[in-house]
Structures are given as structure tokens and as C-alpha cells.
Scaffold this motif. Structure first.
Motif, PDB file in Angstrom:
ATOM      1  N   LEU A   1    -157.520  -8.538 -75.771  1.00 19.91           N
ATOM      2  CA  LEU A   1    -158.515  -9.369 -75.094  1.00 19.91           C
ATOM      3  C   LEU A   1    -159.922  -8.795 -75.275  1.00 19.91           C
ATOM      4  N   LEU A   2    -160.050  -7.489 -75.135  1.00 20.73           N
ATOM      5  CA  LEU A   2    -161.364  -6.862 -75.278  1.00 20.73           C
ATOM      6  C   LEU A   2    -161.865  -6.935 -76.719  1.00 20.73           C
ATOM      7  N   THR A   3    -160.976  -6.778 -77.666  1.00 15.99           N
ATOM      8  CA  THR A   3    -161.349  -6.932 -79.074  1.00 15.99           C
ATOM      9  C   THR A   3    -161.824  -8.355 -79.342  1.00 15.99           C
ATOM     10  N   ALA A   4    -161.137  -9.326 -78.759  1.00 14.76           N
ATOM     11  CA  ALA A   4    -161.553 -10.721 -78.902  1.00 14.76           C
ATOM     12  C   ALA A   4    -162.918 -10.945 -78.253  1.00 14.76           C
ATOM     13  N   CYS A   5    -163.192 -10.281 -77.144  1.00 18.64           N
ATOM     14  CA  CYS A   5    -164.511 -10.391 -76.498  1.00 18.64           C
ATOM     15  C   CYS A   5    -165.610  -9.934 -77.445  1.00 18.64           C
ATOM     16  N   VAL A   6    -165.379  -8.838 -78.147  1.00 20.42           N
ATOM     17  CA  VAL A   6    -166.368  -8.329 -79.099  1.00 20.42           C
ATOM     18  C   VAL A   6    -166.604  -9.364 -80.196  1.00 20.42           C
ATOM     19  N   THR A   7    -165.529  -9.877 -80.765  1.00 22.03           N
ATOM     20  CA  THR A   7    -165.628 -10.846 -81.857  1.00 22.03           C
ATOM     21  C   THR A   7    -166.358 -12.111 -81.424  1.00 22.03           C
ATOM     22  N   VAL A   8    -165.996 -12.630 -80.268  1.00 24.11           N
ATOM     23  CA  VAL A   8    -166.591 -13.879 -79.785  1.00 24.11           C
ATOM     24  C   VAL A   8    -168.058 -13.664 -79.396  1.00 24.11           C
TER      25      VAL A   8
END
Length: 148
Positions: free
Chosen positions: A36-43
Motif C-alpha cells: 500500500l505504501l509503495t502504491a502511495c509513492v507511485t500514485v
């Protein structure tokens, strides 16, 4: 200091809020906190690329996640890295300060920090462009970047 552990439900909500603002479908990946946190960075980076100001909560989560990665990869208390208004961490081995403003400070904005931490921008380029304020003999983070 141990890394900040946000509530996965709140992280997912922030992620979906930003995806809606980007006119994209809701997140359908792993519910694991790291994913989820990795996706936050990407988004968040995607929002910046589109010249859209990211939602405050997702930007905070992305910045904090990558600051925690830096602090884990370069433990210590010699350099304070600040990304106002979202977070700050102390990292890098060496002499420790105990009171007042630390002698080695790095300060930048959220977009620049995310770009540095993910390898999308080089340290020297960011400093030369005035995107990073680095003071002190140990404030060069180029050996510790990117963190992902």
C-alpha cells in the motif's frame, strides 16, 4: 526511532481518494502495508507528473514511507532530513546532536524528495537547481539515494 506504522485501512482510503482525483480506478493490489505504501509513492508521483497537487494525506504517507526507508538504510542521528509540512527524520552515522538545530540539515519539498528517493532525480542536480537546501559537512545524501 522505529518506522511509523500507519493503519492499512487509512492508507487504502488515502490511496483510493487520490486515484479518484486522478480519474483512475480504485486500488486493487495487495492489502499488505508495504504494498500500500509503495502504491502511495507511485500514485503521488503520478499526480505530480500530471501537474496535479496530490491529496495531503497520500503525499504525507509517501514522504514518510521513503524517509523511514532512508533512516533504516542509513541509521544514525547526524543528519536531519526535513520535508515540510509532512515529516522529518534523523539519519546517517556520526556525531549526534542533542539540542537545538542540528549542524547537518537537508530540507526539500515533497515532490523533490520523492524524486530523489526513487532515483528519478540526481542529488547533484537537485542541489544545483536549488530544490534541496543542504547545510553541514555531512549533509550530502548522494551515497544513500535512491532508497528504493
Amino acid at each position: 526511532m522505529p518506522p511509523y506504522k500507519p493503519d492499512p485501512v487509512k492508507v487504502r482510503a488515502a490511496l483510493d481518494t487520490q486515484l479518484i482525483a486522478l480519474d483512475e480506478p480504485s486500488y486493487d493490489g495487495s492489502g499488505e502495508l508495504a504494498a500500500l505504501l509503495t502504491a502511495c509513492v507511485t500514485v503521488t508521483l503520478r499526480a505530480y507528473e500530471r501537474r496535479i497537487r496530490p491529496e495531503r494525506e497520500i503525499a504525507r504517507l509517501a514522504v514518510r514511507h521513503l524517509l523511514d526507508r532512508l533512516a533504516s538504510a542509513a541509521p544514525g542521528r547526524t543528519v536531519e532530513v526535513r520535508v515540510p509540512p509532512y515529516a522529518a527524520v534523523q539519519c546517517v552515522e556520526g556525531p549526534r546532536h542533542t539540542r537545538g538545530t542540528p549542524p547537518n540539515v537537508v530540507e526539500t519539498d515533497a515532490q523533490t524528495w520523492l524524486e530523489l528517493a526513487t532515483g528519478r532525480r540526481a542529488w547533484a542536480e537537485a542541489v544545483a537547481a536549488g530544490k534541496v537546501a543542504a547545510s553541514g559537512a555531512r549533509a550530502d545524501l548522494s551515497d544513500h539515494l535512491p532508497v528504493v
